[in-house]
Motif scaffolding. Structure first.
Motif, PDB file in Angstrom:
ATOM      1  N   ASN A 193     -41.170  55.652 -78.833  1.00  0.00           N
ATOM      2  CA  ASN A 193     -41.273  54.213 -79.059  1.00  0.00           C
ATOM      3  C   ASN A 193     -41.417  53.955 -80.559  1.00  0.00           C
ATOM      4  O   ASN A 193     -41.526  54.886 -81.370  1.00  0.00           O
ATOM      5  CB  ASN A 193     -42.408  53.593 -78.252  1.00  0.00           C
ATOM      6  N   ALA A 194     -41.435  52.698 -80.930  1.00  0.00           N
ATOM      7  CA  ALA A 194     -41.432  52.348 -82.352  1.00  0.00           C
ATOM      8  C   ALA A 194     -42.669  52.857 -83.077  1.00  0.00           C
ATOM      9  O   ALA A 194     -42.585  53.356 -84.203  1.00  0.00           O
ATOM     10  CB  ALA A 194     -41.309  50.836 -82.512  1.00  0.00           C
ATOM     11  N   ILE A 195     -43.837  52.746 -82.438  1.00  0.00           N
ATOM     12  CA  ILE A 195     -45.077  53.209 -83.070  1.00  0.00           C
ATOM     13  C   ILE A 195     -45.015  54.719 -83.300  1.00  0.00           C
ATOM     14  O   ILE A 195     -45.427  55.222 -84.358  1.00  0.00           O
ATOM     15  CB  ILE A 195     -46.303  52.838 -82.226  1.00  0.00           C
ATOM     16  N   GLU A 196     -44.508  55.450 -82.327  1.00  0.00           N
ATOM     17  CA  GLU A 196     -44.402  56.907 -82.482  1.00  0.00           C
ATOM     18  C   GLU A 196     -43.456  57.264 -83.625  1.00  0.00           C
ATOM     19  O   GLU A 196     -43.715  58.213 -84.385  1.00  0.00           O
ATOM     20  CB  GLU A 196     -43.922  57.532 -81.167  1.00  0.00           C
ATOM     21  N   ALA A 197     -42.375  56.515 -83.740  1.00  0.00           N
ATOM     22  CA  ALA A 197     -41.448  56.756 -84.844  1.00  0.00           C
ATOM     23  C   ALA A 197     -42.113  56.455 -86.183  1.00  0.00           C
ATOM     24  O   ALA A 197     -41.964  57.220 -87.149  1.00  0.00           O
ATOM     25  CB  ALA A 197     -40.190  55.913 -84.661  1.00  0.00           C
ATOM     26  N   LEU A 198     -42.861  55.356 -86.262  1.00  0.00           N
ATOM     27  CA  LEU A 198     -43.569  55.017 -87.495  1.00  0.00           C
ATOM     28  C   LEU A 198     -44.590  56.090 -87.866  1.00  0.00           C
ATOM     29  O   LEU A 198     -44.744  56.444 -89.045  1.00  0.00           O
ATOM     30  CB  LEU A 198     -44.263  53.664 -87.348  1.00  0.00           C
ATOM     31  N   ARG A 199     -45.283  56.629 -86.887  1.00  0.00           N
ATOM     32  CA  ARG A 199     -46.247  57.697 -87.167  1.00  0.00           C
ATOM     33  C   ARG A 199     -45.572  58.922 -87.765  1.00  0.00           C
ATOM     34  O   ARG A 199     -46.134  59.591 -88.637  1.00  0.00           O
ATOM     35  CB  ARG A 199     -46.968  58.100 -85.868  1.00  0.00           C
ATOM     36  N   VAL A 223     -48.041  51.469-100.404  1.00  0.00           N
ATOM     37  CA  VAL A 223     -48.072  50.400 -99.400  1.00  0.00           C
ATOM     38  C   VAL A 223     -46.717  49.699 -99.350  1.00  0.00           C
ATOM     39  O   VAL A 223     -46.104  49.435-100.386  1.00  0.00           O
ATOM     40  CB  VAL A 223     -49.178  49.367 -99.731  1.00  0.00           C
ATOM     41  N   LEU A 224     -46.277  49.385 -98.126  1.00  0.00           N
ATOM     42  CA  LEU A 224     -45.032  48.647 -97.923  1.00  0.00           C
ATOM     43  C   LEU A 224     -45.329  47.269 -97.350  1.00  0.00           C
ATOM     44  O   LEU A 224     -46.203  47.120 -96.481  1.00  0.00           O
ATOM     45  CB  LEU A 224     -44.112  49.390 -96.949  1.00  0.00           C
ATOM     46  N   ILE A 225     -44.591  46.281 -97.821  1.00  0.00           N
ATOM     47  CA  ILE A 225     -44.627  44.931 -97.266  1.00  0.00           C
ATOM     48  C   ILE A 225     -43.279  44.700 -96.601  1.00  0.00           C
ATOM     49  O   ILE A 225     -42.238  44.733 -97.259  1.00  0.00           O
ATOM     50  CB  ILE A 225     -44.843  43.869 -98.361  1.00  0.00           C
ATOM     51  N   ILE A 226     -43.291  44.464 -95.290  1.00  0.00           N
ATOM     52  CA  ILE A 226     -42.053  44.361 -94.523  1.00  0.00           C
ATOM     53  C   ILE A 226     -41.937  42.979 -93.897  1.00  0.00           C
ATOM     54  O   ILE A 226     -42.889  42.479 -93.279  1.00  0.00           O
ATOM     55  CB  ILE A 226     -41.990  45.454 -93.439  1.00  0.00           C
ATOM     56  N   ASN A 227     -40.781  42.399 -94.054  1.00  0.00           N
ATOM     57  CA  ASN A 227     -40.491  41.076 -93.486  1.00  0.00           C
ATOM     58  C   ASN A 227     -39.916  41.265 -92.090  1.00  0.00           C
ATOM     59  O   ASN A 227     -38.737  41.013 -91.834  1.00  0.00           O
ATOM     60  CB  ASN A 227     -39.513  40.322 -94.388  1.00  0.00           C
ATOM     61  N   GLY A 228     -40.761  41.710 -91.182  1.00  0.00           N
ATOM     62  CA  GLY A 228     -40.315  41.978 -89.815  1.00  0.00           C
ATOM     63  C   GLY A 228     -41.445  42.612 -89.033  1.00  0.00           C
ATOM     64  O   GLY A 228     -42.584  42.690 -89.499  1.00  0.00           O
ATOM     65  N   GLU A 229     -41.137  43.101 -87.829  1.00  0.00           N
ATOM     66  CA  GLU A 229     -42.129  43.730 -86.961  1.00  0.00           C
ATOM     67  C   GLU A 229     -41.586  45.075 -86.468  1.00  0.00           C
ATOM     68  O   GLU A 229     -41.156  45.216 -85.317  1.00  0.00           O
ATOM     69  CB  GLU A 229     -42.462  42.831 -85.768  1.00  0.00           C
ATOM     70  N   PRO A 230     -41.569  46.109 -87.347  1.00  0.00           N
ATOM     71  CA  PRO A 230     -41.002  47.398 -86.929  1.00  0.00           C
ATOM     72  C   PRO A 230     -41.769  48.074 -85.802  1.00  0.00           C
ATOM     73  O   PRO A 230     -41.223  48.957 -85.142  1.00  0.00           O
ATOM     74  CB  PRO A 230     -41.042  48.228 -88.216  1.00  0.00           C
ATOM     75  N   SER A 231     -43.001  47.648 -85.557  1.00  0.00           N
ATOM     76  CA  SER A 231     -43.742  48.215 -84.433  1.00  0.00           C
ATOM     77  C   SER A 231     -43.193  47.731 -83.099  1.00  0.00           C
ATOM     78  O   SER A 231     -43.454  48.333 -82.056  1.00  0.00           O
ATOM     79  CB  SER A 231     -45.226  47.859 -84.534  1.00  0.00           C
ATOM     80  N   GLU A 232     -42.444  46.639 -83.135  1.00  0.00           N
ATOM     81  CA  GLU A 232     -41.803  46.111 -81.928  1.00  0.00           C
ATOM     82  C   GLU A 232     -40.291  46.346 -81.945  1.00  0.00           C
ATOM     83  O   GLU A 232     -39.689  46.609 -80.905  1.00  0.00           O
ATOM     84  CB  GLU A 232     -42.099  44.617 -81.803  1.00  0.00           C
ATOM     85  N   ASN A 233     -39.682  46.225 -83.114  1.00  0.00           N
ATOM     86  CA  ASN A 233     -38.246  46.447 -83.278  1.00  0.00           C
ATOM     87  C   ASN A 233     -38.053  47.390 -84.452  1.00  0.00           C
ATOM     88  O   ASN A 233     -38.151  46.987 -85.599  1.00  0.00           O
ATOM     89  CB  ASN A 233     -37.525  45.122 -83.529  1.00  0.00           C
ATOM     90  N   ILE A 234     -37.805  48.660 -84.176  1.00  0.00           N
ATOM     91  CA  ILE A 234     -37.787  49.668 -85.221  1.00  0.00           C
ATOM     92  C   ILE A 234     -36.718  49.396 -86.280  1.00  0.00           C
ATOM     93  O   ILE A 234     -36.870  49.816 -87.434  1.00  0.00           O
ATOM     94  CB  ILE A 234     -37.609  51.078 -84.615  1.00  0.00           C
ATOM     95  N   ILE A 286     -34.896  55.157 -86.627  1.00  0.00           N
ATOM     96  CA  ILE A 286     -34.069  54.497 -85.611  1.00  0.00           C
ATOM     97  C   ILE A 286     -33.459  55.536 -84.680  1.00  0.00           C
ATOM     98  O   ILE A 286     -33.433  55.364 -83.446  1.00  0.00           O
ATOM     99  CB  ILE A 286     -32.981  53.642 -86.300  1.00  0.00           C
ATOM    100  N   LEU A 287     -32.991  56.649 -85.246  1.00  0.00           N
ATOM    101  CA  LEU A 287     -32.403  57.719 -84.435  1.00  0.00           C
ATOM    102  C   LEU A 287     -33.444  58.370 -83.527  1.00  0.00           C
ATOM    103  O   LEU A 287     -33.132  58.796 -82.417  1.00  0.00           O
ATOM    104  CB  LEU A 287     -31.753  58.761 -85.337  1.00  0.00           C
ATOM    105  N   MET A 288     -34.687  58.428 -83.993  1.00  0.00           N
ATOM    106  CA  MET A 288     -35.745  59.004 -83.153  1.00  0.00           C
ATOM    107  C   MET A 288     -35.959  58.187 -81.885  1.00  0.00           C
ATOM    108  O   MET A 288     -36.158  58.745 -80.799  1.00  0.00           O
ATOM    109  CB  MET A 288     -37.054  59.092 -83.934  1.00  0.00           C
ATOM    110  N   THR A 289     -35.914  56.877 -82.011  1.00  0.00           N
ATOM    111  CA  THR A 289     -36.081  56.046 -80.812  1.00  0.00           C
ATOM    112  C   THR A 289     -34.835  56.102 -79.932  1.00  0.00           C
ATOM    113  O   THR A 289     -34.919  55.964 -78.715  1.00  0.00           O
ATOM    114  CB  THR A 289     -36.378  54.586 -81.195  1.00  0.00           C
ATOM    115  N   LYS A 290     -33.687  56.350 -80.562  1.00  0.00           N
ATOM    116  CA  LYS A 290     -32.428  56.395 -79.815  1.00  0.00           C
ATOM    117  C   LYS A 290     -32.296  57.686 -79.010  1.00  0.00           C
ATOM    118  O   LYS A 290     -31.873  57.670 -77.856  1.00  0.00           O
ATOM    119  CB  LYS A 290     -31.252  56.271 -80.787  1.00  0.00           C
ATOM    120  N   TYR A 291     -32.657  58.809 -79.624  1.00  0.00           N
ATOM    121  CA  TYR A 291     -32.418  60.110 -78.998  1.00  0.00           C
ATOM    122  C   TYR A 291     -33.689  60.819 -78.531  1.00  0.00           C
ATOM    123  O   TYR A 291     -33.614  61.748 -77.727  1.00  0.00           O
ATOM    124  CB  TYR A 291     -31.692  61.040 -79.969  1.00  0.00           C
TER     125      TYR A 291
END
Length: 399
Positions: free
Chosen positions: A341-347, A371-382, A332-337
């Motif tokens: 973008n979210a994909i880059e942060a996930l990478r 493997v992670l199962i996430i109830n959301g869309e972190p690629s769009e909303n980190i 989250i801090l990576m996208t803030k500062y």
């Protein structure tokens, strides 16, 4: 054991794929595709499927406050080792299935206990004792005897090329997976400053050569520009922090394919809560320049194509919003500062670790089934990265 994990969106550690299923057999990924058939299909409707994350800079100290000097001197090291065990579950539950411990003897014991099945926890890649020069960042206090720093596992003190060769061989003998050095001063050490270079180029090259001969690499703590540059030209694989790196030095990092771990979490934590959690006065005095610097450096590094790694540098529990078990705050801090973008942060927390030789962070054939199962869309909303429903470690569901 053979089964399929099926969801809605699949991020493979690099990109969103046109796929929704992962076939796992005996803890290894065997196939990635659409609607893969199996007698055992574990379907998570609407879920985001991604690799387990990697915290590329953490310290498994078992500490309970920001006053690391005091805790190191008065707390029984064995109790601190035991205090770290609950951290392992918290880190796993946060979606981090691998951690790279960048300095401390606890990590070697914990790594071995996990490998032998005595504990459940993330895979640990351990540096053991970091290498520091005399009057270096590895001496958190420059007034207590040097031997105390070494005895408590804070660092291995070495000077001159011969001393550095011996220091490197010592920590490798003790079980280090890679070598961590301090090539500048730091925030939480008493009398040096983050901008001051430490170790000479000749000393760092000697350490890098010893790591190379053992089939591993060197990661360098470095804030000040000259210390970063010295480490890069000497052949280190990753720079930790780089808060004062110049444009010229960042370009050199890009040319030499040196990774950057910006460690935003610890800097944000010290800036916001340092006094409250017991950080020494000298740390409070130095943190502002460091956090201001990384906010300038990280966007430049990203634009230059430097490989960026997610690393929190957390080493004590705080009870705050930035803490062990909330390691995903780094993304989250990576996208803030960092203008990421979210994909880059996930990478940064998944596939990018392959650049430093860590074979993790991918949903690809042959990779360990973390493997992670996430109830959301972190690629769009980190921020959705915190919505972790299930964690698989080596094919076993641990949460």
């Amino acid at each position: 054991m053979k089964y399929v994990i099926k969801g809605e969106t699949l991020f493979d550690g690099n990109n969103i794929l046109n796929a929704n299923s992962v076939l796992i057999e005996d803890g290894i990924i065997k196939e990635v595709g659409n609607n893969i058939k199996s007698d055992d299909v574990r379907e998570y409707k609407g879920a985001f499927i991604m690799p387990g994350m990697i915290d590329s800079h953490i310290h498994l100290t078992g500490a309970k406050s920001g006053n690391l000097i005091m805790e190191s001197l008065i707390e029984d090291p064995n109790i601190k080792l035991l205090a770290t065990i609950p951290w392992l579950n918290k880190i796993l539950k946060a979606g981090f299935t691998t951690v790279r411990d960048c300095g401390g003897t606890n990590a070697i014991y914990l790594r071995n206990a996990i490998k032998n099945g005595y504990l459940t926890g993330p895979d640990i890649i351990a540096a053991g004792k970091p290498l520091s020069q005399t009057f270096g960042h590895g001496e958190f206090s420059h007034t207590i005897p040097i031997k105390w720093n070494e005895d408590r596992g804070m660092s291995e003190i070495c000077d001159g090329t011969e001393g550095c060769i011996k220091g490197a061989r010592t920590v490798l003998r003790q079980g280090a997976d890679f070598i961590k050095i301090f090539s500048t001063g730091g925030v939480l050490s008493q009398s040096d400053r983050p901008d001051q270079e430490q170790f000479t180029v000749e000393e760092i090259r000697a350490i890098v050569n010893e790591a190379r001969k053992s089939g591993t690499y060197v990661a360098a703590h470095a804030h000040g520009d000259q210390g970063v540059k010295n480490a890069v030209i000497s052949g280190v694989k990753s720079i930790e922090h780089a808060t004062m790196a110049s444009d010229e030095t960042l370009k050199l990092m890009a040319e030499k394919n040196v990774s950057l771990t910006p460690t935003l979490s610890i800097q944000e934590l010290l800036f916001k809560y340092g006094r409250e959690i017991g950080v020494n006065s000298w740390g409070l005095e130095k943190i502002t320049n460091v956090i201001d610097g990384i906010k300038q450096v990280l966007p430049k590094a990203k634009n230059l194509g430097i490989n960026i790694l997610c690393g929190t540098d957390l080493g004590f529990e705080t009870g705050k919003d930035i803490d062990i078990g909330k390691n995903w705050n780094e993304l989250i801090l990576m996208t803030k500062y960092g203008n990421m973008n979210a994909i880059e942060a996930l990478r940064s927390a998944t596939g990018n670790v392959n650049n430093i030789g860590i074979h993790r962070g991918r949903l690809s054939i042959g990779y360990k089934a973390d493997v992670l199962i996430i109830n959301g869309e972190p690629s769009e909303n980190i921020s959705d990265i915190a919505k972790i429903d299930h964690v698989y470690l080596g094919g076993n569901e641990v949460f």
